[in-house]
Write a protein that holds these residues in place. Structure first.
Motif, mmCIF file in Angstrom:
data_model
loop_
_atom_site.group_PDB
_atom_site.id
_atom_site.type_symbol
_atom_site.label_atom_id
_atom_site.label_comp_id
_atom_site.label_asym_id
_atom_site.label_seq_id
_atom_site.Cartn_x
_atom_site.Cartn_y
_atom_site.Cartn_z
ATOM 1 N N ALA A 1 0.835 -1.212 0.000
ATOM 2 C CA ALA A 1 0.000 0.000 0.000
ATOM 3 C C ALA A 1 0.862 1.251 0.000
ATOM 4 N N ALA A 2 1.910 1.264 0.820
ATOM 5 C CA ALA A 2 2.820 2.415 0.834
ATOM 6 C C ALA A 2 3.553 2.555 -0.495
ATOM 7 N N ALA A 3 3.939 1.413 -1.094
ATOM 8 C CA ALA A 3 4.639 1.465 -2.380
ATOM 9 C C ALA A 3 3.732 2.026 -3.465
ATOM 10 N N PHE A 4 2.479 1.577 -3.492
ATOM 11 C CA PHE A 4 1.548 2.122 -4.484
ATOM 12 C C PHE A 4 1.238 3.595 -4.197
ATOM 13 N N GLY A 5 1.242 3.982 -2.926
ATOM 14 C CA GLY A 5 1.044 5.396 -2.607
ATOM 15 C C GLY A 5 2.170 6.260 -3.126
ATOM 16 N N ALA A 6 3.400 5.732 -3.041
ATOM 17 C CA ALA A 6 4.538 6.476 -3.586
ATOM 18 C C ALA A 6 4.542 6.456 -5.106
ATOM 19 N N ALA A 7 3.950 5.417 -5.704
ATOM 20 C CA ALA A 7 3.952 5.299 -7.161
ATOM 21 C C ALA A 7 3.094 6.363 -7.835
ATOM 22 N N GLN A 8 2.249 7.060 -7.087
ATOM 23 C CA GLN A 8 1.460 8.133 -7.695
ATOM 24 C C GLN A 8 2.358 9.218 -8.276
ATOM 25 N N HIS A 9 3.615 9.260 -7.846
ATOM 26 C CA HIS A 9 4.536 10.272 -8.362
ATOM 27 C C HIS A 9 4.751 10.125 -9.867
ATOM 28 N N LEU A 10 4.558 8.925 -10.396
ATOM 29 C CA LEU A 10 4.704 8.713 -11.833
ATOM 30 C C LEU A 10 3.689 9.524 -12.621
ATOM 31 N N VAL A 11 2.541 9.794 -11.995
ATOM 32 C CA VAL A 11 1.492 10.583 -12.655
ATOM 33 C C VAL A 11 1.575 12.052 -12.259
ATOM 34 N N THR A 12 1.719 12.304 -10.966
ATOM 35 C CA THR A 12 1.681 13.690 -10.510
ATOM 36 C C THR A 12 2.950 14.463 -10.866
ATOM 37 N N ARG A 13 4.032 13.787 -11.243
ATOM 38 C CA ARG A 13 5.222 14.532 -11.653
ATOM 39 C C ARG A 13 4.937 15.324 -12.926
ATOM 40 N N LEU A 14 4.013 14.835 -13.755
ATOM 41 C CA LEU A 14 3.610 15.603 -14.935
ATOM 42 C C LEU A 14 2.940 16.899 -14.527
ATOM 43 N N VAL A 15 2.169 16.839 -13.429
ATOM 44 C CA VAL A 15 1.542 18.060 -12.911
ATOM 45 C C VAL A 15 2.614 19.010 -12.380
ATOM 46 N N ASP A 16 3.632 18.472 -11.709
ATOM 47 C CA ASP A 16 4.727 19.310 -11.212
ATOM 48 C C ASP A 16 5.446 20.013 -12.365
ATOM 49 N N ASP A 17 5.701 19.262 -13.437
ATOM 50 C CA ASP A 17 6.384 19.862 -14.585
ATOM 51 C C ASP A 17 5.535 20.967 -15.217
ATOM 52 N N ARG A 18 4.227 20.733 -15.290
ATOM 53 C CA ARG A 18 3.348 21.753 -15.860
ATOM 54 C C ARG A 18 3.315 22.999 -14.982
ATOM 55 N N ALA A 19 3.330 22.813 -13.667
ATOM 56 C CA ALA A 19 3.324 23.955 -12.755
ATOM 57 C C ALA A 19 4.613 24.760 -12.877
ATOM 58 N N GLN A 20 5.768 24.074 -12.933
ATOM 59 C CA GLN A 20 7.031 24.784 -13.073
ATOM 60 C C GLN A 20 7.126 25.497 -14.411
ATOM 61 N N MET A 21 6.599 24.893 -15.465
ATOM 62 C CA MET A 21 6.626 25.536 -16.777
ATOM 63 C C MET A 21 5.761 26.788 -16.781
ATOM 64 N N THR A 22 4.600 26.709 -16.130
ATOM 65 C CA THR A 22 3.711 27.877 -16.073
ATOM 66 C C THR A 22 4.363 29.015 -15.299
ATOM 67 N N LEU A 23 5.044 28.691 -14.203
ATOM 68 C CA LEU A 23 5.723 29.733 -13.437
ATOM 69 C C LEU A 23 6.876 30.339 -14.218
ATOM 70 N N SER A 24 7.587 29.521 -14.980
ATOM 71 C CA SER A 24 8.722 30.043 -15.746
ATOM 72 C C SER A 24 8.279 30.931 -16.895
ATOM 73 N N GLU A 25 7.025 30.817 -17.328
ATOM 74 C CA GLU A 25 6.534 31.633 -18.433
ATOM 75 C C GLU A 25 6.183 33.045 -17.997
ATOM 76 N N VAL A 26 6.096 33.293 -16.694
ATOM 77 C CA VAL A 26 5.788 34.636 -16.209
ATOM 78 C C VAL A 26 7.014 35.512 -16.404
#
Length: 352
Positions: free
Chosen positions: A260-285
């Protein structure tokens, strides 16, 4: 009027709503101050307007596209404005370019605010789903059972392993789901939250601070927690259904919680795309990218751009910087070693 609005927004007391409304008030303050600066540029003397020309050009370069006509025209006239040869049309051009730059900055911040709102909404919806699963499992534990039967003992007895307990010597004919407890799904989700927390800590090394009035990196990090709880439940559900090849029934509670903990950490495979999108949006300012050049903007960039009176102007620089930033590629040296413009060299060639 704009200054009064800025002062009112700065002095407003939001109380418990400050976490949600404080950033919008800060944006309102700066928006009104920028509008006041645009109006003041129309009223100040020529000397002060000329002194602000470089500042206006810096803002234009930060927020307008390289092929924007206002940026190209202001770049060409910047040296004349600074030297004191400013005309009424130059002041109007500065005002329009400054206003366009501030509007572009407002649009950039609006994109940050929009993404922040999307992330908080997604976090709320995922949290709502995780809470619904926990409540459903609490009142109907057998419907979403996560109990496993890893081995069969003597006299047709089995061991039932659930997230909150282990049962030995259970008759083989009994359904393992009957041993499920109300807190099973909640326990799995808590283990998933722990795994997600580890990835949040690991992702802090990639998060950069920002001077925008919105906590976009925080919204991106908070989304990981309910997503980790959801991925932990779904991962164990897939294991129990023998959906994952090579994974059999788990042997102990420790294995159940560990997966369960391993699968909880595995969400990073999906949410890292959200992190990249957030950093890209901030860099565009404040950092505009090259826009797709349409025919109208392309005409401005062509070397044959017409100026007043129908004469052909100097060739536009590819980055819209103008002659004040780099030497004109068409400049040539005269016979006395002094550089002369294209027109002067043409006259010498024709004997004028």
């Amino acid at each position: 009027m704009h200054l009064e609005r800025a002062r009112s927004a700065a002095d407003e007391d939001f109380g418990w709503r400050r976490a949600w409304s404080g950033s919008a008030a800060r944006e309102g303050v700066w928006s009104n101050i920028r509008s006041a600066e645009v109006l003041l540029l129309q009223l100040v003397p020529d000397e002060e307007a000329a002194a602000r020309a470089s500042e206006v050009m810096a803002l234009v370069k930060d927020h307008l596209d390289t092929d924007d006509p206002r940026r190209v025209r202001l770049a060409r006239r910047l040296r004349a404005v600074i030297s004191g040869e400013m005309t009424p049309s130059d002041r109007d051009l500065m005002v329009r370019a400054l206003d366009a730059s501030y509007n572009a900055l407002d649009d950039e911040l609006a994109r940050v605010r929009s993404l922040r709102n999307i992330l908080w909404t997604a976090t709320f919806l995922v949290l709502l789903g995780v809470t619904g699963l926990a409540l459903y499992g609490w009142f109907s534990p057998g419907a979403l059972s996560l109990c496993f039967t890893p081995e069969t003992g003597p006299r047709d007895q089995v061991t039932v392993v659930c997230p909150t307990a282990e049962y030995h010597d259970v008759p083989a004919g009994r359904d393992p789901s009957s041993r499920a407890r109300p807190a099973d799904i909640l326990t799995i989700e808590i283990a998933g939250l722990a795994g997600a927390a580890l990835t949040v800590i690991a992702s802090l090394r990639r998060i950069r601070g920002t001077d925008s009035p919105y906590m976009l990196p925080l919204a991106s990090a908070v989304l990981k927690f309910p997503t980790g709880a959801l991925s932990a439940f779904l991962g164990l559900l897939l294991i129990r259904g023998a959906f994952v090849p090579g994974l059999s029934d788990l042997d102990s509670r420790a294995q159940v919680l560990g997966w369960a903990a391993a699968f909880g950490a595995a969400q990073h495979l999906v949410t890292r795309l959200v992190d990249d999108r957030a950093q890209m949006t901030l860099s565009e300012v404040g950092r505009t990218t090259d826009a797709v050049i349409d025919p109208e903007r392309a005409a401005v960039k062509e070397s044959g751009t017409l100026v007043e009176g129908g004469a052909a102007g100097p060739p536009a620089h590819r980055d819209g910087a103008g002659p004040h930033e780099e030497p004109d590629t068409g400049t040539r040296s005269g016979g006395d070693g002094e550089p002369v413009p294209d027109g002067a060299s043409a006259q010498r060639r024709t004997g004028a």
